[in-house]
Write an enzyme that holds these catalytic residues in place. Structure first.
Site, PDB file in Angstrom:
ATOM      1  CE  LYS A 152      -2.211  -1.142   3.802  1.00 44.30           C
ATOM      2  NZ  LYS A 152      -1.593  -2.463   4.054  1.00 44.30           N
ATOM      3  NE  ARG A 200      -5.314  -1.949   9.281  1.00 45.59           N
ATOM      4  CZ  ARG A 200      -4.246  -1.208   8.984  1.00 45.59           C
ATOM      5  NH1 ARG A 200      -4.348  -0.122   8.289  1.00 45.59           N
ATOM      6  NH2 ARG A 200      -3.077  -1.565   9.411  1.00 45.59           N
ATOM      7  NE  ARG A 202       7.471  -2.307   6.616  1.00 45.22           N
ATOM      8  CZ  ARG A 202       6.142  -2.286   6.636  1.00 45.22           C
ATOM      9  NH1 ARG A 202       5.478  -1.784   5.610  1.00 45.22           N
ATOM     10  NH2 ARG A 202       5.502  -2.793   7.664  1.00 45.22           N
ATOM     11  NE  ARG A 240       5.376  -0.472  10.445  1.00 41.08           N
ATOM     12  CZ  ARG A 240       4.306  -0.540   9.667  1.00 41.08           C
ATOM     13  NH1 ARG A 240       4.303   0.060   8.468  1.00 41.08           N
ATOM     14  NH2 ARG A 240       3.228  -1.178  10.068  1.00 41.08           N
ATOM     15  NE  ARG A 274       1.469  -5.182  10.950  1.00 40.58           N
ATOM     16  CZ  ARG A 274       2.607  -4.946  10.285  1.00 40.58           C
ATOM     17  NH1 ARG A 274       3.766  -5.347  10.785  1.00 40.58           N
ATOM     18  NH2 ARG A 274       2.572  -4.327   9.140  1.00 40.58           N
TER      19      ARG A 274
HETATM   20  P1  G5P Z   1      -0.054   0.399   8.853  1.00 44.12           P
HETATM   21  O1  G5P Z   1       1.123   1.256   8.967  1.00 44.12           O
HETATM   22  O2  G5P Z   1      -1.203   0.820   8.030  1.00 44.12           O
HETATM   23  P2  G5P Z   1      -0.149  -2.194   7.534  1.00 44.12           P
HETATM   24  O3  G5P Z   1       0.093  -3.370   8.400  1.00 44.12           O
HETATM   25  O4  G5P Z   1      -1.496  -2.016   7.015  1.00 44.12           O
HETATM   26  O5  G5P Z   1       0.485  -1.015   8.411  1.00 44.12           O
HETATM   27  P3  G5P Z   1       2.139  -1.977   6.049  1.00 44.12           P
HETATM   28  O6  G5P Z   1       2.875  -2.943   6.930  1.00 44.12           O
HETATM   29  O7  G5P Z   1       2.502  -0.538   6.154  1.00 44.12           O
HETATM   30  O8  G5P Z   1       0.627  -2.170   6.239  1.00 44.12           O
HETATM   31  P4  G5P Z   1       2.064  -1.812   3.170  1.00 44.12           P
HETATM   32  O9  G5P Z   1       2.063  -0.343   3.292  1.00 44.12           O
HETATM   33  O10 G5P Z   1       0.894  -2.487   2.552  1.00 44.12           O
HETATM   34  O11 G5P Z   1       2.355  -2.519   4.562  1.00 44.12           O
HETATM   35  O12 G5P Z   1       3.338  -2.306   2.368  1.00 44.12           O
HETATM   36  P5  G5P Z   1       4.697  -1.525   1.949  1.00 44.12           P
HETATM   37  O13 G5P Z   1       5.349  -0.902   3.136  1.00 44.12           O
HETATM   38  O14 G5P Z   1       4.483  -0.718   0.734  1.00 44.12           O
HETATM   39  O15 G5P Z   1       5.574  -2.793   1.509  1.00 44.12           O
HETATM   40  C1  G5P Z   1       6.018  -3.719   2.480  1.00 44.12           C
HETATM   41  C2  G5P Z   1       7.488  -4.090   2.196  1.00 44.12           C
HETATM   42  O16 G5P Z   1       7.551  -4.836   0.984  1.00 44.12           O
HETATM   43  C3  G5P Z   1       8.424  -2.882   1.985  1.00 44.12           C
HETATM   44  O17 G5P Z   1       9.695  -3.194   2.530  1.00 44.12           O
HETATM   45  C4  G5P Z   1       8.507  -2.767   0.443  1.00 44.12           C
HETATM   46  O18 G5P Z   1       9.723  -2.161   0.026  1.00 44.12           O
HETATM   47  C5  G5P Z   1       8.427  -4.232   0.038  1.00 44.12           C
HETATM   48  N1  G5P Z   1       7.865  -4.502  -1.281  1.00 44.12           N
HETATM   49  C6  G5P Z   1       6.873  -3.843  -1.941  1.00 44.12           C
HETATM   50  N2  G5P Z   1       6.621  -4.431  -3.121  1.00 44.12           N
HETATM   51  C7  G5P Z   1       7.472  -5.501  -3.217  1.00 44.12           C
HETATM   52  C8  G5P Z   1       7.698  -6.502  -4.216  1.00 44.12           C
HETATM   53  O19 G5P Z   1       7.072  -6.530  -5.284  1.00 44.12           O
HETATM   54  N3  G5P Z   1       8.633  -7.443  -3.933  1.00 44.12           N
HETATM   55  C9  G5P Z   1       9.360  -7.424  -2.753  1.00 44.12           C
HETATM   56  N4  G5P Z   1      10.261  -8.386  -2.538  1.00 44.12           N
HETATM   57  N5  G5P Z   1       9.170  -6.495  -1.798  1.00 44.12           N
HETATM   58  C10 G5P Z   1       8.244  -5.544  -2.027  1.00 44.12           C
HETATM   59  O20 G5P Z   1      -0.634   0.097  10.310  1.00 44.12           O
HETATM   60  C11 G5P Z   1       0.199  -0.252  11.374  1.00 44.12           C
HETATM   61  C12 G5P Z   1      -0.601  -0.392  12.641  1.00 44.12           C
HETATM   62  O21 G5P Z   1      -1.212   0.839  12.975  1.00 44.12           O
HETATM   63  C13 G5P Z   1      -2.531   0.653  13.510  1.00 44.12           C
HETATM   64  C14 G5P Z   1      -2.687  -0.848  13.679  1.00 44.12           C
HETATM   65  O22 G5P Z   1      -2.201  -1.200  14.951  1.00 44.12           O
HETATM   66  C15 G5P Z   1      -1.759  -1.388  12.577  1.00 44.12           C
HETATM   67  O23 G5P Z   1      -1.332  -2.710  12.829  1.00 44.12           O
HETATM   68  N6  G5P Z   1      -3.516   1.195  12.564  1.00 44.12           N
HETATM   69  C16 G5P Z   1      -4.854   1.186  12.731  1.00 44.12           C
HETATM   70  N7  G5P Z   1      -5.631   0.698  13.720  1.00 44.12           N
HETATM   71  C17 G5P Z   1      -6.960   0.847  13.581  1.00 44.12           C
HETATM   72  N8  G5P Z   1      -7.544   1.421  12.521  1.00 44.12           N
HETATM   73  C18 G5P Z   1      -6.799   1.918  11.497  1.00 44.12           C
HETATM   74  N9  G5P Z   1      -7.398   2.481  10.434  1.00 44.12           N
HETATM   75  C19 G5P Z   1      -5.392   1.807  11.579  1.00 44.12           C
HETATM   76  N10 G5P Z   1      -4.377   2.186  10.772  1.00 44.12           N
HETATM   77  C20 G5P Z   1      -3.251   1.813  11.375  1.00 44.12           C
HETATM   78 MG    MG Z   2       2.196   1.069   4.902  1.00 47.56          MG
END
Ligand code: G5P
Ligand code: MG
Length: 224
Positions: free
Chosen positions: A20, A94, A128, A161, A172
């Site tokens: 995302k 979410r 990451r 993180r 998660r």
């Molecule tokens: P966040 O911060 O919203 P998540 O868990 O939804 O966290 P996250 O972990 O941030 O999502 P993402 O953004 O979907 O993941 O993914 P990203 O960071 O772009 O990519 C992940 C990794 O993969 C990176 O290292 C990237 O470089 C790599 N990557 C990307 N594409 C590829 C690929 O093609 N190949 C490879 N090998 N690698 C790749 O929420 C965190 C916490 O905050 C709270 C909750 O506690 C949550 O757990 N929270 C909420 N709580 C309630 N309601 C809400 N609305 C909330 N929002 C946040």
């Molecule tokens: Mg993210």
């Protein structure tokens, strides 16, 4: 960057680690939408040791969702602050309760859903590295920083993180399955869910870019 003539409001959905943040960066750059990430906002609060950040840290580090009322208030006040700009929400809503709170205030044009298999995700998150102030993300395998451990743009240090440990990632993903997947159904029933399936961001991105080009030009035509 495409010039938008009317306000366009989008959300990006998908499990933790589905890309995302990575894809939001590309959307912002290509289409000029404002990127609002709930996780980045929470982490900025933790980093600044605000009362909210201190209260929410334990929850986040355990891989649980923070309470709906806290989250909705935080995001809706940020959305009010951006005013009449087009935006992309990442990480919110979410839960169904959050989706309804958003609907009460704004009409969402499209929900982009990243459908990436869970097996792929775990590996990504444990390798990451994040630049906390900007939310820019790197990956040892996928997009390493130019200089190890430092952000490409500012040269500031990258961190891992606290919720990217294997045990917390499992929690998660469980929270995603039980609390967030129903939101996909909610947007599907409204006819605005657009799902993109794949295992690699670079292969998913061209499809999203095409889709948004089409969506945004037709939105502009309707206004003209
Ligand atoms: P966040 O911060 O919203 P998540 O868990 O939804 O966290 P996250 O972990 O941030 O999502 P993402 O953004 O979907 O993941 O993914 P990203 O960071 O772009 O990519 C992940 C990794 O993969 C990176 O290292 C990237 O470089 C790599 N990557 C990307 N594409 C590829 C690929 O093609 N190949 C490879 N090998 N690698 C790749 O929420 C965190 C916490 O905050 C709270 C909750 O506690 C949550 O757990 N929270 C909420 N709580 C309630 N309601 C809400 N609305 C909330 N929002 C946040
Ligand atoms: Mg993210």
């Amino acid at each position: 960057t495409m010039v938008l003539q009317r306000v366009f409001r989008a959300v990006i959905m998908g499990p933790p680690g589905s890309g995302k943040g990575t894809i939001s960066g590309r959307i912002t750059k290509t289409f000029g939408l404002k990127h609002i990430s709930s996780g980045d906002i929470l982490r900025a609060n933790i980093d600044a040791k605000t009362e909210l950040g201190l209260l929410m840290k334990a929850c986040i580090d355990q891989g649980q969702l923070v309470p709906d009322d806290v989250m909705s208030r935080l995001i809706l006040s940020d959305l009010r602050a951006v005013g009449q700009s087009s935006w992309l929400l990442d990480g919110f809503p979410r839960t169904i309760v959050q989706a309804e709170a958003l609907d009460d205030a704004y009409s969402v044009d499209t929900a982009v859903n990243l459908n990436v298999p869970f097996e792929i995700i775990k590996q990504r998150l444990t390798s990451r590295w994040t630049h906390l102030p900007s939310g820019r993300v790197y990956n040892i395998d996928f997009n390493p920083p130019k200089v190890s451990g430092l952000d490409d743009v500012t040269g500031e240090p990258l961190v891992q993180r606290d919720d990217d440990t294997p045990e917390t990632v499992t929690r998660r993903l469980n929270a995603y399955k039980t609390q967030t997947e129903p939101v996909l159904e909610y947007y599907r029933s409204k006819g605005i869910l657009e799902t993109f399936t794949g295992t690699e961001t670079n292969r998913i991105w061209p499809h999203i870019e095409d889709f948004l080009h089409r969506r945004l030009s037709s939105a502009n035509q309707r206004v003209a």
